[in-house]
Write a protein that holds these residues in place. Structure first.
Motif, PDB file in Angstrom:
ATOM      1  N   MET A   1     -13.000  42.845  17.756  1.00 53.49           N
ATOM      2  CA  MET A   1     -12.519  41.512  17.489  1.00 53.49           C
ATOM      3  C   MET A   1     -11.850  40.975  18.743  1.00 53.49           C
ATOM      4  O   MET A   1     -11.036  41.644  19.356  1.00 53.49           O
ATOM      5  CB  MET A   1     -11.537  41.533  16.333  1.00 53.49           C
ATOM      6  N   PHE A   2     -12.204  39.773  19.108  1.00 52.31           N
ATOM      7  CA  PHE A   2     -11.639  39.129  20.276  1.00 52.31           C
ATOM      8  C   PHE A   2     -10.477  38.241  19.871  1.00 52.31           C
ATOM      9  O   PHE A   2     -10.409  37.753  18.740  1.00 52.31           O
ATOM     10  CB  PHE A   2     -12.695  38.257  20.976  1.00 52.31           C
ATOM     11  N   ASN A   3      -9.599  37.999  20.818  1.00 54.62           N
ATOM     12  CA  ASN A   3      -8.535  37.037  20.623  1.00 54.62           C
ATOM     13  C   ASN A   3      -9.159  35.661  20.460  1.00 54.62           C
ATOM     14  O   ASN A   3     -10.233  35.384  21.003  1.00 54.62           O
ATOM     15  CB  ASN A   3      -7.605  37.081  21.838  1.00 54.62           C
ATOM     16  N   LYS A   4      -8.468  34.757  19.743  1.00 53.99           N
ATOM     17  CA  LYS A   4      -9.041  33.436  19.481  1.00 53.99           C
ATOM     18  C   LYS A   4      -9.302  32.656  20.768  1.00 53.99           C
ATOM     19  O   LYS A   4     -10.281  31.925  20.866  1.00 53.99           O
ATOM     20  CB  LYS A   4      -8.144  32.649  18.530  1.00 53.99           C
ATOM     21  N   ASN A   5      -8.469  32.825  21.770  1.00 49.09           N
ATOM     22  CA  ASN A   5      -8.671  32.102  23.036  1.00 49.09           C
ATOM     23  C   ASN A   5      -9.828  32.680  23.838  1.00 49.09           C
ATOM     24  O   ASN A   5     -10.542  31.944  24.520  1.00 49.09           O
ATOM     25  CB  ASN A   5      -7.383  32.121  23.858  1.00 49.09           C
ATOM     26  N   ILE A   6     -10.019  33.981  23.750  1.00 49.09           N
ATOM     27  CA  ILE A   6     -11.140  34.613  24.445  1.00 49.09           C
ATOM     28  C   ILE A   6     -12.470  34.124  23.873  1.00 49.09           C
ATOM     29  O   ILE A   6     -13.436  33.921  24.615  1.00 49.09           O
ATOM     30  CB  ILE A   6     -11.019  36.142  24.381  1.00 49.09           C
ATOM     31  N   LYS A   7     -12.506  33.900  22.565  1.00 45.04           N
ATOM     32  CA  LYS A   7     -13.728  33.383  21.938  1.00 45.04           C
ATOM     33  C   LYS A   7     -14.098  32.018  22.511  1.00 45.04           C
ATOM     34  O   LYS A   7     -15.273  31.738  22.778  1.00 45.04           O
ATOM     35  CB  LYS A   7     -13.550  33.285  20.428  1.00 45.04           C
ATOM     36  N   LEU A   8     -13.096  31.172  22.706  1.00 48.33           N
ATOM     37  CA  LEU A   8     -13.372  29.849  23.271  1.00 48.33           C
ATOM     38  C   LEU A   8     -13.810  29.941  24.731  1.00 48.33           C
ATOM     39  O   LEU A   8     -14.713  29.211  25.157  1.00 48.33           O
ATOM     40  CB  LEU A   8     -12.135  28.957  23.153  1.00 48.33           C
ATOM     41  N   VAL A   9     -13.208  30.830  25.499  1.00 47.04           N
ATOM     42  CA  VAL A   9     -13.595  30.999  26.906  1.00 47.04           C
ATOM     43  C   VAL A   9     -15.036  31.493  26.997  1.00 47.04           C
ATOM     44  O   VAL A   9     -15.826  30.997  27.815  1.00 47.04           O
ATOM     45  CB  VAL A   9     -12.613  31.962  27.622  1.00 47.04           C
ATOM     46  N   ILE A  10     -15.396  32.446  26.135  1.00 53.09           N
ATOM     47  CA  ILE A  10     -16.777  32.958  26.125  1.00 53.09           C
ATOM     48  C   ILE A  10     -17.753  31.837  25.773  1.00 53.09           C
ATOM     49  O   ILE A  10     -18.810  31.701  26.402  1.00 53.09           O
ATOM     50  CB  ILE A  10     -16.908  34.150  25.160  1.00 53.09           C
ATOM     51  N   ALA A  11     -17.384  31.008  24.786  1.00 54.26           N
ATOM     52  CA  ALA A  11     -18.254  29.901  24.393  1.00 54.26           C
ATOM     53  C   ALA A  11     -18.437  28.898  25.538  1.00 54.26           C
ATOM     54  O   ALA A  11     -19.558  28.432  25.793  1.00 54.26           O
ATOM     55  CB  ALA A  11     -17.687  29.205  23.160  1.00 54.26           C
ATOM     56  N   VAL A  12     -17.360  28.607  26.240  1.00 61.49           N
ATOM     57  CA  VAL A  12     -17.458  27.666  27.369  1.00 61.49           C
ATOM     58  C   VAL A  12     -18.337  28.246  28.479  1.00 61.49           C
ATOM     59  O   VAL A  12     -19.166  27.536  29.059  1.00 61.49           O
ATOM     60  CB  VAL A  12     -16.045  27.306  27.891  1.00 61.49           C
ATOM     61  N   LEU A  13     -18.169  29.519  28.774  1.00 60.42           N
ATOM     62  CA  LEU A  13     -18.996  30.145  29.806  1.00 60.42           C
ATOM     63  C   LEU A  13     -20.475  30.156  29.417  1.00 60.42           C
ATOM     64  O   LEU A  13     -21.346  29.911  30.256  1.00 60.42           O
ATOM     65  CB  LEU A  13     -18.509  31.567  30.074  1.00 60.42           C
ATOM     66  N   ILE A  14     -20.759  30.418  28.157  1.00 61.33           N
ATOM     67  CA  ILE A  14     -22.155  30.430  27.705  1.00 61.33           C
ATOM     68  C   ILE A  14     -22.749  29.025  27.785  1.00 61.33           C
ATOM     69  O   ILE A  14     -23.905  28.846  28.198  1.00 61.33           O
ATOM     70  CB  ILE A  14     -22.258  31.023  26.283  1.00 61.33           C
ATOM     71  N   VAL A  15     -21.966  28.009  27.404  1.00 62.45           N
ATOM     72  CA  VAL A  15     -22.461  26.629  27.497  1.00 62.45           C
ATOM     73  C   VAL A  15     -22.705  26.254  28.958  1.00 62.45           C
ATOM     74  O   VAL A  15     -23.711  25.603  29.277  1.00 62.45           O
ATOM     75  CB  VAL A  15     -21.473  25.648  26.807  1.00 62.45           C
ATOM     76  N   ALA A  16     -21.815  26.671  29.846  1.00 60.91           N
ATOM     77  CA  ALA A  16     -22.013  26.378  31.270  1.00 60.91           C
ATOM     78  C   ALA A  16     -23.291  27.042  31.781  1.00 60.91           C
ATOM     79  O   ALA A  16     -24.066  26.434  32.535  1.00 60.91           O
ATOM     80  CB  ALA A  16     -20.808  26.862  32.077  1.00 60.91           C
ATOM     81  N   PHE A  17     -23.536  28.283  31.359  1.00 58.00           N
ATOM     82  CA  PHE A  17     -24.766  28.962  31.784  1.00 58.00           C
ATOM     83  C   PHE A  17     -25.998  28.303  31.165  1.00 58.00           C
ATOM     84  O   PHE A  17     -27.058  28.248  31.800  1.00 58.00           O
ATOM     85  CB  PHE A  17     -24.706  30.455  31.421  1.00 58.00           C
ATOM     86  N   SER A  18     -25.859  27.771  29.943  1.00 61.88           N
ATOM     87  CA  SER A  18     -27.007  27.078  29.332  1.00 61.88           C
ATOM     88  C   SER A  18     -27.320  25.786  30.083  1.00 61.88           C
ATOM     89  O   SER A  18     -28.488  25.423  30.233  1.00 61.88           O
ATOM     90  CB  SER A  18     -26.743  26.788  27.857  1.00 61.88           C
ATOM     91  N   VAL A  19     -26.299  25.092  30.576  1.00 58.53           N
ATOM     92  CA  VAL A  19     -26.536  23.893  31.389  1.00 58.53           C
ATOM     93  C   VAL A  19     -27.273  24.279  32.660  1.00 58.53           C
ATOM     94  O   VAL A  19     -28.207  23.587  33.098  1.00 58.53           O
ATOM     95  CB  VAL A  19     -25.198  23.170  31.692  1.00 58.53           C
TER      96      VAL A  19
END
Length: 171
Positions: A1-19
């Motif tokens: 289980m990840f911390n709630k803030n780590i989940k958001l950072v991972i999501a932002v990084l994945i979106v940046a890589f998708s761009v």
């Protein structure tokens, strides 16, 4: 289980890589990565450990549900406020079977933090009314029962409320 803030950072990084993938004309990779980021965003709002505990609780597997809840080490840091409410709600359901005083504490904390569904709030207030009734606090039990009856819009708890009102007449 990840911390709630780590989940958001991972999501932002994945979106940046998708761009980045979209700029390379890798459209399918970009779409897949956006869907993957969506999973992390959903898990930010619905904690996976609480979901698994609800599934175990639905099967009446209390030790299994407690095992999943025990994996959440620091609920204040890793859960959003509503998730903290459901964490305390589940803890209250399981602990109230063995220790009513601790269960009462968890239910009150869950109500203060908030629960999304009125039905869950009605169950928490009904449990608190039962605990108050066993401690001979009739006035508190009656107010909690009326609040639970107002919240129970689908009359799923009507039988339990009637039974508790009949038991209160004996006190």
């Amino acid at each position: 289980m990840f911390n709630k803030n780590i989940k958001l950072v991972i999501a932002v990084l994945i979106v940046a890589f998708s761009v980045y993938q979209f700029t390379l004309n890798e459209i399918m990779n970009g779409i897949f990565l956006i869907l993957l980021a969506g999973i992390f965003i959903l898990l930010y709002f619905w904690n996976e450990m609480i979901l698994l505990a609800f599934l175990k609780l639905r099967k009446q597997d209390f030790p299994g549900a407690m095992k999943w809840l025990d994996k959440i080490k620091n609920p204040e840091a890793s859960l959003v406020t509503k998730q903290q409410g459901y964490y305390n709600y589940l803890q209250g359901i399981m602990i109230s079977q063995s220790n009513m005083t601790k269960g009462e504490k968890f239910f009150k904390k869950a109500i203060n933090l908030g629960l999304r569904m009125d039905q869950d709030l009605a169950v928490a207030k009904l449990q608190l009314a039962g605990i108050a009734m066993t401690k001979r606090r009739k006035r508190e039990a009656t107010t909690l029962l009326t609040e639970a009856k107002k919240l129970d819009k689908h009359n799923m708890l009507a039988d339990q409320i009637k039974m508790m009102k009949q038991q209160m007449k004996k006190i």
